[in-house]
Scaffold this motif. Structure first.
Motif, PDB file in Angstrom:
ATOM      1  N   UNK A 121       0.425   3.778  -0.330  1.00  0.00           N
ATOM      2  CA  UNK A 121       0.920   3.700   1.043  1.00  0.00           C
ATOM      3  C   UNK A 121      -0.089   4.309   2.015  1.00  0.00           C
ATOM      4  N   UNK A 122      -0.643   5.435   1.608  1.00  0.00           N
ATOM      5  CA  UNK A 122      -1.657   6.081   2.455  1.00  0.00           C
ATOM      6  C   UNK A 122      -2.860   5.168   2.649  1.00  0.00           C
ATOM      7  N   UNK A 123      -3.282   4.527   1.558  1.00  0.00           N
ATOM      8  CA  UNK A 123      -4.406   3.594   1.631  1.00  0.00           C
ATOM      9  C   UNK A 123      -4.094   2.479   2.630  1.00  0.00           C
ATOM     10  N   UNK A 124      -2.837   2.014   2.608  1.00  0.00           N
ATOM     11  CA  UNK A 124      -2.440   0.951   3.530  1.00  0.00           C
ATOM     12  C   UNK A 124      -2.443   1.450   4.976  1.00  0.00           C
ATOM     13  N   UNK A 125      -1.922   2.665   5.160  1.00  0.00           N
ATOM     14  CA  UNK A 125      -1.871   3.249   6.500  1.00  0.00           C
ATOM     15  C   UNK A 125      -3.260   3.450   7.091  1.00  0.00           C
ATOM     16  N   UNK A 126      -4.230   3.743   6.218  1.00  0.00           N
ATOM     17  CA  UNK A 126      -5.571   4.046   6.704  1.00  0.00           C
ATOM     18  C   UNK A 126      -6.364   2.797   7.074  1.00  0.00           C
ATOM     19  N   UNK A 127      -5.795   1.649   6.775  1.00  0.00           N
ATOM     20  CA  UNK A 127      -6.511   0.437   7.172  1.00  0.00           C
ATOM     21  C   UNK A 127      -6.295   0.207   8.660  1.00  0.00           C
ATOM     22  N   UNK A 128      -7.354  -0.111   9.378  1.00  0.00           N
ATOM     23  CA  UNK A 128      -7.246  -0.250  10.826  1.00  0.00           C
ATOM     24  C   UNK A 128      -6.606  -1.582  11.214  1.00  0.00           C
ATOM     25  N   UNK A 129      -5.321  -1.738  10.900  1.00  0.00           N
ATOM     26  CA  UNK A 129      -4.610  -2.977  11.218  1.00  0.00           C
ATOM     27  C   UNK A 129      -3.335  -2.614  11.966  1.00  0.00           C
ATOM     28  N   UNK A 130      -2.924  -3.491  12.868  1.00  0.00           N
ATOM     29  CA  UNK A 130      -1.741  -3.152  13.656  1.00  0.00           C
ATOM     30  C   UNK A 130      -0.451  -3.598  12.980  1.00  0.00           C
ATOM     31  N   UNK A 131      -0.583  -4.335  11.873  1.00  0.00           N
ATOM     32  CA  UNK A 131       0.615  -4.773  11.147  1.00  0.00           C
ATOM     33  C   UNK A 131       0.527  -4.333   9.694  1.00  0.00           C
ATOM     34  N   UNK A 132       1.633  -3.764   9.201  1.00  0.00           N
ATOM     35  CA  UNK A 132       1.672  -3.337   7.811  1.00  0.00           C
ATOM     36  C   UNK A 132       2.670  -4.203   7.047  1.00  0.00           C
TER      37      UNK A 132
END
Ligand SMILES: Nc1ncnc2c1ncn2[C@@H]1O[C@H](COP(=O)(O)OP(=O)(O)OP(=O)(O)O)[C@@H](O)[C@H]1O
Ligand SMILES: [Mg+2]
Lengths: 253, 254
Positions: A146-157
């Protein structure tokens, strides 16, 4: 709504094979910018398939999918995708796993590291920054993914059952935590789950899906005040919403 | 070390049994020398041996190094270019069935009696298990991890570097281990075709002098070197894959 961050229209997907599997049928959903939207449905109804379409990993047999107005078909990296399996890279330490997506997105390593440093504590990983994934518990692995996903510079998860590996108690705790984390930066979230209470506790909108071939059977707006607490699940408003979901799932006479 | 103990006790018993049997049956030493003779031969030759060992070990190591470089390079090509894969992979698997040692006389014709033909033999022996295993490792990378990294926006090179290569490391070492087990023997046999030093030459000379004890002793030395090389590769693998160690323990930093 014109400001939809995520939009699917008439999406149908058939997995080739013998026999071909019709995974989803006529899916039209949307998530407005900064909202928290859930896809709720029984196992095998095509929830992961929808996320994979949005992540650009599969081209739908029919229909359109877009993120921030840009077609997601054949286009990777419009959104940050957290797959159902945590898919940590066993040969990278926790810190290098956390920053993987950010690094690939072109954020310099040092910057990615310092972004991550600020979040370890929040994700309960601060004591394990230098550990290998094989040394983490199932819940910790998911928090890292989840942290890895949050750290991606994208506005949609796009989160595929991010709390799936947790026991019921920890899961409740993590739901509150997830709402909290989401509220701190308000990115658009499309969450997949088959936990009704989880969907209602977290979302602004819940789409309920039928069994395979999955289609949308209900769209439920959740207008409960935030931040929500686990104890809200016994409030009258919550119970009423839950009944509507159960009805849509035909789990109620 | 602890787990080697039973094997070591077994070898010890074997040696004692061998010694007693040879003495009791009065077997002539040129047929089967007892272990004590081997030890004596070792003591007698202890000044001559290091040169031979150095030569043979050098050929084996250089051969393994070249085999690794070549093997990894080819595995990378085979795994990433489908056309090369379709042309080379079947050939490679078939060629594994050609006994490399029958090429030794040919190599002596082509490369003379220096170090080159020996190294080439070792390369040919070590190369196949490395290519085949490494290719396999590259092709067997977790498809979902590849997809994840692709969905993050990685290009082919980034996928290769961050996912395929690390997932192939265990397979590469598996191949290198097999190569290492045969490298010394390969060098020794190559030396039989003609050499100016090396354990193979030492054996040939001992044979001409009917020094069975020296031949046996050389065989034991070769076996020991092989085992050491094998163990070194395992050690190398251990350090190259810190995430893959058995018994990695959770260590809290507080
Ligand atoms: N790669 C594939 N090839 C063929 N069929 C597939 C493939 N992936 C999924 N399916 C089929 O498509 C259907 C939907 O799969 P999907 O993974 O989207 O379901 P899901 O709603 O995420 O289920 P779960 O809650 O169990 O994760 C399933 O019936 C599955 O068998
Ligand atoms: Mg799924």
């Amino acid at each position: 709504m014109t400001e939809a961050a995520v939009r699917l229209e008439g999406v149908r997907h058939v997995y080739a094979g013998d026999p071909p599997v019709v995974a989803v049928e006529n899916i039209s959903i949307e998530a407005s910018k900064g909202s928290f939207v859930s896809l709720l449905g029984p196992s095998g109804c095509g929830k992961s398939t929808i996320l994979r379409v949005l992540a650009g990993l599969i081209a739908p047999t029919a229909g359109t999918a877009s993120i921030d107005g840009q077609s997601a078909v054949g286009c990777y990296s419009l959104a940050a995708h957290m797959p159902q399996r945590d898919l940590l890279l066993p040969w990278r330490r926790v810190e290098a796993n956390a920053t993987l997506g950010a690094e690939i997105a072109g954020i310099p390593r040092a910057e990615a590291r310092s972004l991550a440093d600020r979040l370890y504590e929040r994700f309960g990983l601060d004591e394990f920054v230098h550990a290998w994934p094989s040394q983490l518990s199932g819940g910790m692995r998911q928090r890292l993914a989840l942290l890895r996903t949050f750290l991606m510079p994208r506005s949609t998860l796009l989160l595929d059952e991010p709390l799936g590996a947790l026991d019921a108690l920890t899961r409740r705790e993590m739901q509150e935590w997830l709402e909290n984390v989401w509220q701190s930066d308000r990115r658009t979230v499309l969450l997949v789950t088959h936990d009704i209470e989880e969907a209602l506790l977290l979302s602004d909108v819940v789409y309920v899906m039928s069994p395979r071939p999955g289609h949308i059977v209900a769209r439920i707006d959740v207008n409960l005040a935030r931040p929500r607490r686990t104890s809200d699940i016994i409030s009258p408003g919550f119970v009423e919403l839950k009944e509507r979901v159960l009805e849509a799932l035909h789990m109620r006479p | 070390m602890r787990e080697l103990l039973p094997a070591m006790i077994f070898v010890g018993l074997l040696l004692v049994g061998w010694e007693m049997w040879v003495r009791a049956r009065d077997i002539p030493t040129y047929l089967l020398p007892p272990p004590s003779d081997l030890w004596q031969a070792f003591i007698d030759q202890r000044h001559a041996l290091p040169v031979h060992i150095r030569t043979t070990l050098g050929e084996a190591l250089l051969g393994l190094l070249c085999a690794s470089l070549l093997g990894v390079l080819l595995a990378g090509l085979i795994a990433s270019v489908p056309l090369i894969r379709r042309v080379l992979y079947p050939l490679l698997v078939i060629s594994q069935n050609i006994p490399v040692l029958v090429l030794a006389p040919l190599l002596a014709v082509w490369f003379g009696f220096g170090m080159t033909p020996k190294v080439v033999i070792v390369v040919l022996i070590g190369f196949f298990p490395i290519v085949v295993n490494t290719t396999d490792g590259l092709l067997r990378a977790d498809r979902e991890i590849v997809e994840l990294v692709r969905s993050m926006g990685a290009n082919r090179w980034q996928i290769f570097r961050t996912v395929l290569v690390p997932s192939a490391i265990p397979s590469f070492f598996a191949g290198l281990q097999i190569g290492a087990a045969y490298a010394v023997i390969g060098a020794v046999i190559a030396e039989w075709m003609g050499a100016s030093s090396g354990l193979g030459l030492f054996i040939t000379r001992s044979q001409r002098a009917f020094r069975t004890d020296q031949i046996f002793m050389a065989v034991v030395v070769i076996a020991l070197i092989s085992v050491m090389l094998f163990a070194s590769v395992r050690l190398l693998a251990h350090f190259a894959m810190p995430w893959n160690r058995d018994g990695v323990q959770v260590t809290k930093t507080t």
